[in-house]
Structure formats: structure tokens, C-alpha cells
Design an enzyme around this catalytic site. Structure first.
Site, mmCIF file in Angstrom:
data_model
loop_
_atom_site.group_PDB
_atom_site.id
_atom_site.type_symbol
_atom_site.label_atom_id
_atom_site.label_comp_id
_atom_site.label_asym_id
_atom_site.label_seq_id
_atom_site.Cartn_x
_atom_site.Cartn_y
_atom_site.Cartn_z
ATOM 1 N N ASP A 11 13.778 11.990 -50.054
ATOM 2 C CA ASP A 11 14.262 10.847 -49.405
ATOM 3 C C ASP A 11 14.320 9.726 -50.559
ATOM 4 O O ASP A 11 13.432 8.772 -50.667
ATOM 5 C CB ASP A 11 13.617 10.404 -48.326
ATOM 6 C CG ASP A 11 13.973 8.964 -47.579
ATOM 7 O OD1 ASP A 11 15.419 8.643 -47.884
ATOM 8 O OD2 ASP A 11 13.169 8.596 -46.919
ATOM 9 N N THR A 16 17.482 0.485 -40.990
ATOM 10 C CA THR A 16 17.235 -0.340 -39.684
ATOM 11 C C THR A 16 16.231 -1.443 -39.884
ATOM 12 O O THR A 16 16.030 -2.211 -38.930
ATOM 13 C CB THR A 16 16.069 0.942 -38.778
ATOM 14 O OG1 THR A 16 15.022 1.467 -39.816
ATOM 15 C CG2 THR A 16 17.051 1.800 -38.255
#
Ligand code: C5P
Length: 243
Positions: free
Chosen positions: A59, A122
Site C-alpha cells: 500500500d 477517508t
């Protein structure tokens, strides 16, 4: 990477914490490595994890000019990880270049890593979207637009909230993969606000779930992992019954 198993977010800063954590498990895991660990221990750590049978979501959220991302992805695709990602905000040309880089880098006989895009983080609030990015549409519209660009660039799917997965699947089709953090068996007092249980995430059509602190910070991480695994797999079974 086996979608029936949760992906454990190994958000440790030190290699010895990582070792202590993994030594408790006797089974091959799906794991997510972020930039903190990667910048400390890099490719050697990736190979050590693979040698122990673990499947890796690397990631690193690449975001740069298309040419740079293409060659970076070529290099990462050689490492035999299962998933890689970019920021959709880098644009369609950058995402297409990422995909080309992966296709060039994958070794013969090796599976191509899935390539995902992060839409809006987010951690970005609606105020930041409007005031810092000068985006005039809503957060939902922005996420949906960036997911559309992702699909047009022929990426495999997006990282999104479990609560967004159903709408994105409806819009972009069941083949469009959703990978979802923000998973909690019970709502805890941490920074994740828009959460779902593994069971509900499965019913919402999430393809993979990413779980960090509920496992890594648990007093018994192996037990916590298995509780999440059971809940996720019973959700998947329930979903498949309805098809
Ligand atoms: O500890 P927790 O279960 O909240 O970990 C979730 C993981 O997913 C973390 O590694 C976090 O950085 C990552 N993530 C997220 N929200 C996103 C993208 C990634 O929580 N939109």
C-alpha cells in the site's frame, strides 16, 4: 490473494514488532504493508514475508507524473506482491501508465498484481474538499467520479469505505473490486468513524477487507484474527446463498 481471508494491516514502525506479531501465527496470512515499514525495510522485508507464505498488499499509494509511476510500478511488479495501488487524483493518464508498468514488470508465469486506486482519503473532510481542493461537488460525487476514471483506466478497482462498496458495485459492476478498511466487530473508541462489521461488509459486496488495530492491538491477536475471519466467512456464505 485469497479473498476469504481478511488482510491484516501491519502498521508497525519497527521490524522487531512485526516479527513478534507474525511469530504468533502458524498459518499463511494476507497482509498489508504501508509506507512506514516499506521505507524502513523495503524489498528485503517483502521477500522475507513471501518466503513465510504470506500474500502482500503493498500500500504505497503512488502519485506522480505518468512516466515516473510507470517505471516505479514496473519495479514493484517484479517483487511478486498480490496488490498495488495509486491515487486516482493522479489522473487517468497516470493510472494507465501504472497499469502499463505492471504489465511490463510482471515476470513470466507470475500472476499480475491487482491494481487499485484510492479515491478520496477517508481523512479528507468535506470542508477540506471544498476549501483546500476547491472541489465544488459533494464527497460522494467526487468518489464516484474518481472511481469512474479508475475503471476507464482499466484498473481492477478501488479502496473504499465498506459503506460505499454497495453503491460503487451497483455503478461499476460486480467485477469492479472493492477493498475496504474501516472494519470493526464492535465500534471501538478509535479514529475510524464509518465502519462495518466483517459480516455486513460481505453483504455489502466488499471483495476484500483490511483490518489493522482490532487484530494488531488485541490482547490475543490470533484469537481476534479468527473471530474476524469467522464473521467475514459467514457473511460471504450468506451472500452466496442469496445469489
Ligand atoms: O487499524 P485499522 O483497522 O483502522 O487499519 C486500517 C488500515 O487501512 C490502515 O492501514 C489505514 O491506513 C488503511 N486505510 C484506511 N482508510 C483508507 C485507506 C487506507 O483506514 N481510506
Amino acid at each position: 490473494m485469497d479473498p476469504k481471508k481478511p488482510i491484516i494491516a501491519l502498521d508497525f514502525q519497527e521490524m522487531d514488532q512485526l516479527e513478534d506479531f507474525l511469530n504468533q501465527f502458524q498459518e499463511p496470512l494476507n497482509v498489508k504493508i504501508g509506507m512506514e515499514l516499506y521505507y524502513t525495510s523495503g524489498i528485503a522485508m517483502i521477500h522475507a514475508l513471501k518466503d513465510r507464505g504470506h500474500e502482500i498488499f503493498l500500500d504505497l499509494k503512488l502519485h506522480d507524473i505518468p512516466n515516473t509511476v510507470k517505471w516505479a510500478m514496473k519495479s514493484l511488479a517484479k517483487q511478486g506482491v498480490a496488490m498495488l495501488n495509486v491515487h486516482a487524483m493522479g489522473g487517468r493518464a497516470m493510472m494507465e501508465a501504472a497499469r502499463q508498468g505492471i504489465d511490463k514488470g510482471v515476470k513470466a508465469g507470475q500472476a499480475r498484481p491487482l491494481l487499485l486506486a484510492v479515491t478520496q482519503l477517508t481523512s479528507t473532510s468535506s470542508e477540506q474538499l471544498h476549501e483546500e481542493q476547491l472541489v465544488e461537488v459533494s464527497m460522494e460525487e467526487s468518489v464516484s467520479h474518481l472511481a469512474k476514471l479508475t475503471q476507464m483506466a482499466q484498473l481492477d478497482g478501488v479502496v473504499c469505505s465498506p459503506l460505499e462498496a454497495k453503491a460503487l458495485k451497483a455503478q461499476f459492476g460486480s467485477e469492479f473490486i472493492t477493498v475496504t478498511p474501516g472494519i470493526r466487530l464492535n465500534q471501538g473508541g478509535d479514529d475510524q468513524k464509518r465502519t462495518a462489521t466483517p459480516y455486513d461488509a460481505a453483504l455489502n459486496g466488499c471483495d476484500y477487507i483490511v483490518v489493522g488495530r482490532p487484530i494488531t492491538q488485541a490482547s490475543d491477536p490470533v484469537e481476534a484474527y479468527h473471530a474476524i475471519l469467522v464473521d467475514w466467512q459467514s457473511g460471504l456464505a450468506e451472500k452466496n446463498k442469496n445469489f
